[in-house]
Write an enzyme that holds these catalytic residues in place. Structure first.
Site, mmCIF file in Angstrom:
data_model
loop_
_atom_site.group_PDB
_atom_site.id
_atom_site.type_symbol
_atom_site.label_atom_id
_atom_site.label_comp_id
_atom_site.label_asym_id
_atom_site.label_seq_id
_atom_site.Cartn_x
_atom_site.Cartn_y
_atom_site.Cartn_z
ATOM 1 N N LYS A 14 0.825 -1.224 0.000
ATOM 2 C CA LYS A 14 0.000 0.000 0.000
ATOM 3 C C LYS A 14 0.855 1.268 0.000
ATOM 4 O O LYS A 14 0.601 2.187 -0.766
ATOM 5 C CB LYS A 14 -0.932 0.031 1.230
ATOM 6 C CG LYS A 14 -1.919 -1.127 1.297
ATOM 7 C CD LYS A 14 -2.933 -0.950 2.417
ATOM 8 C CE LYS A 14 -2.342 -1.006 3.808
ATOM 9 N NZ LYS A 14 -1.857 -2.344 4.221
ATOM 10 N N ARG A 89 -10.135 0.561 8.233
ATOM 11 C CA ARG A 89 -9.756 -0.820 8.564
ATOM 12 C C ARG A 89 -10.910 -1.571 9.191
ATOM 13 O O ARG A 89 -10.765 -2.760 9.481
ATOM 14 C CB ARG A 89 -8.595 -0.797 9.550
ATOM 15 C CG ARG A 89 -7.211 -0.980 8.905
ATOM 16 C CD ARG A 89 -6.209 -0.902 10.041
ATOM 17 N NE ARG A 89 -4.940 -1.510 9.810
ATOM 18 C CZ ARG A 89 -3.855 -0.885 9.369
ATOM 19 N NH1 ARG A 89 -3.908 0.363 8.999
ATOM 20 N NH2 ARG A 89 -2.713 -1.520 9.282
ATOM 21 N N ARG A 128 11.287 -5.793 5.467
ATOM 22 C CA ARG A 128 11.125 -4.384 5.838
ATOM 23 C C ARG A 128 11.618 -4.156 7.264
ATOM 24 O O ARG A 128 12.221 -3.124 7.561
ATOM 25 C CB ARG A 128 9.656 -3.976 5.700
ATOM 26 C CG ARG A 128 9.444 -2.491 5.937
ATOM 27 C CD ARG A 128 8.037 -2.067 5.670
ATOM 28 N NE ARG A 128 7.138 -2.456 6.736
ATOM 29 C CZ ARG A 128 5.809 -2.304 6.694
ATOM 30 N NH1 ARG A 128 5.248 -1.776 5.623
ATOM 31 N NH2 ARG A 128 5.062 -2.659 7.700
ATOM 32 N N ARG A 134 10.612 -0.201 12.606
ATOM 33 C CA ARG A 134 9.260 -0.252 13.171
ATOM 34 C C ARG A 134 9.153 -1.351 14.220
ATOM 35 O O ARG A 134 9.529 -2.488 13.965
ATOM 36 C CB ARG A 134 8.230 -0.488 12.057
ATOM 37 C CG ARG A 134 7.837 0.774 11.343
ATOM 38 C CD ARG A 134 6.858 0.509 10.234
ATOM 39 N NE ARG A 134 5.648 -0.172 10.665
ATOM 40 C CZ ARG A 134 4.539 -0.238 9.937
ATOM 41 N NH1 ARG A 134 4.502 0.362 8.753
ATOM 42 N NH2 ARG A 134 3.492 -0.884 10.383
ATOM 43 N N ARG A 145 -0.876 -9.057 13.421
ATOM 44 C CA ARG A 145 -1.413 -8.072 12.460
ATOM 45 C C ARG A 145 -2.160 -8.774 11.325
ATOM 46 O O ARG A 145 -3.203 -8.295 10.872
ATOM 47 C CB ARG A 145 -0.273 -7.203 11.907
ATOM 48 C CG ARG A 145 0.223 -6.191 12.948
ATOM 49 C CD ARG A 145 1.605 -5.689 12.632
ATOM 50 N NE ARG A 145 1.653 -4.887 11.424
ATOM 51 C CZ ARG A 145 2.773 -4.686 10.726
ATOM 52 N NH1 ARG A 145 3.907 -5.229 11.107
ATOM 53 N NH2 ARG A 145 2.735 -3.942 9.646
HETATM 54 P P1 AMP Z 1 0.147 0.555 9.175
HETATM 55 O O1 AMP Z 1 1.292 1.512 9.100
HETATM 56 O O2 AMP Z 1 -1.016 0.954 8.321
HETATM 57 O O3 AMP Z 1 0.574 -0.874 8.964
HETATM 58 O O4 AMP Z 1 -0.402 0.634 10.679
HETATM 59 C C1 AMP Z 1 0.405 0.247 11.788
HETATM 60 C C2 AMP Z 1 -0.472 0.047 13.026
HETATM 61 O O5 AMP Z 1 -1.141 1.275 13.347
HETATM 62 C C3 AMP Z 1 -1.603 -0.975 12.864
HETATM 63 O O6 AMP Z 1 -1.171 -2.306 13.113
HETATM 64 C C4 AMP Z 1 -2.603 -0.485 13.908
HETATM 65 O O7 AMP Z 1 -2.194 -0.844 15.215
HETATM 66 C C5 AMP Z 1 -2.465 1.033 13.796
HETATM 67 N N1 AMP Z 1 -3.423 1.593 12.783
HETATM 68 C C6 AMP Z 1 -3.095 2.216 11.608
HETATM 69 N N2 AMP Z 1 -4.213 2.590 10.931
HETATM 70 C C7 AMP Z 1 -5.252 2.197 11.702
HETATM 71 C C8 AMP Z 1 -6.658 2.256 11.533
HETATM 72 N N3 AMP Z 1 -7.220 2.807 10.436
HETATM 73 N N4 AMP Z 1 -7.446 1.745 12.525
HETATM 74 C C9 AMP Z 1 -6.902 1.181 13.632
HETATM 75 N N5 AMP Z 1 -5.590 1.070 13.844
HETATM 76 C C10 AMP Z 1 -4.752 1.560 12.897
#
Ligand code: AMP
Length: 191
Positions: A14, A89, A128, A134, A145
């Protein structure tokens, strides 16, 4: 406005594809994960709450995410369009997004659902993890996840099918090949 939801499991590409879309179409980018990581870095109240969820690989509660998104969206008021990356999400988040965009006289144009095999997702996320720094790119958190994705997030695909906005994108292959498929899907709605 050209509003794109880029959707897929963690590791589906993404972020990478968002960068290419932004360059090609001049859109703004909202990644809720990036916003949360900035909040964590700045040790804000939201950042402190989010940290626990993120490190367990769980979703941050919807009300916190929706409030955060509304503020970011207002800062992009004069945009040609926005790419939503990592949001929505959950179904409540998708409904909140629709309401927020409708209030601003616009809507989601298309939802691009990147399809990537599970083995490949784990491989990409571990790769990554070697460079991202991270705290959630480790095998244990990656597994939760992916589980959270299948249980809570994947059902959103049907919601967007119902809205007539869902386009499946084959997310295996080179970055350029995948971007080629994405461009076709965007050009079909951006006339
Ligand atoms: P990402 O960078 O999109 O992989 O997000 C990393 C983490 O941030 C996720 O595993 C969630 O814990 C949190 N997170 C990011 N976006 C959301 C969302 N839209 N709703 C809930 N948690 C989120």
């Amino acid at each position: 406005m050209l509003n794109i939801v880029i959707f897929g499991a963690p590791g589906s590409g993404k972020g990478t594809q968002s960068e290419l879309i932004i360059k090609e179409y001049g859109l703004d980018h909202i990644s809720t994960g990036d916003v949360l990581r900035a909040e964590m870095k700045n040790e804000t109240e939201l950042g402190k709450i989010a940290k626990d969820y993120i490190e367990k690989g769980q979703l941050v509660p919807d009300d916190l995410i929706v409030n955060m998104l509304a503020k970011v969206l207002d800062s992009k008021a004069n945009s040609k369009g926005v790419i939503f990356d990592g949001f929505p999400r959950t179904i409540p988040q998708a409904k909140a997004l629709k309401a927020m965009l409708n209030e601003r006289g616009t809507d989601v144009s298309v939802m691009l659902n990147l399809q990537v095999d599970e083995d490949e997702l784990v491989k990409r996320l571990l790769e990554r993890g070697k460079v991202s720094g991270r705290s959630d790119d480790n095998l244990e958190t990656i597994k939760s996840r992916l589980e959270v994705y299948h249980k809570q997030t994947a059902p959103l695909a049907d919601y967007y099918v119902g809205e007539g906005k869902h386009v499946a994108i084959q997310g295996m292959g080179t970055i350029e090949e995948i971007f080629g498929r994405i461009k076709k899907a965007i050009d079909a709605v951006n006339k």
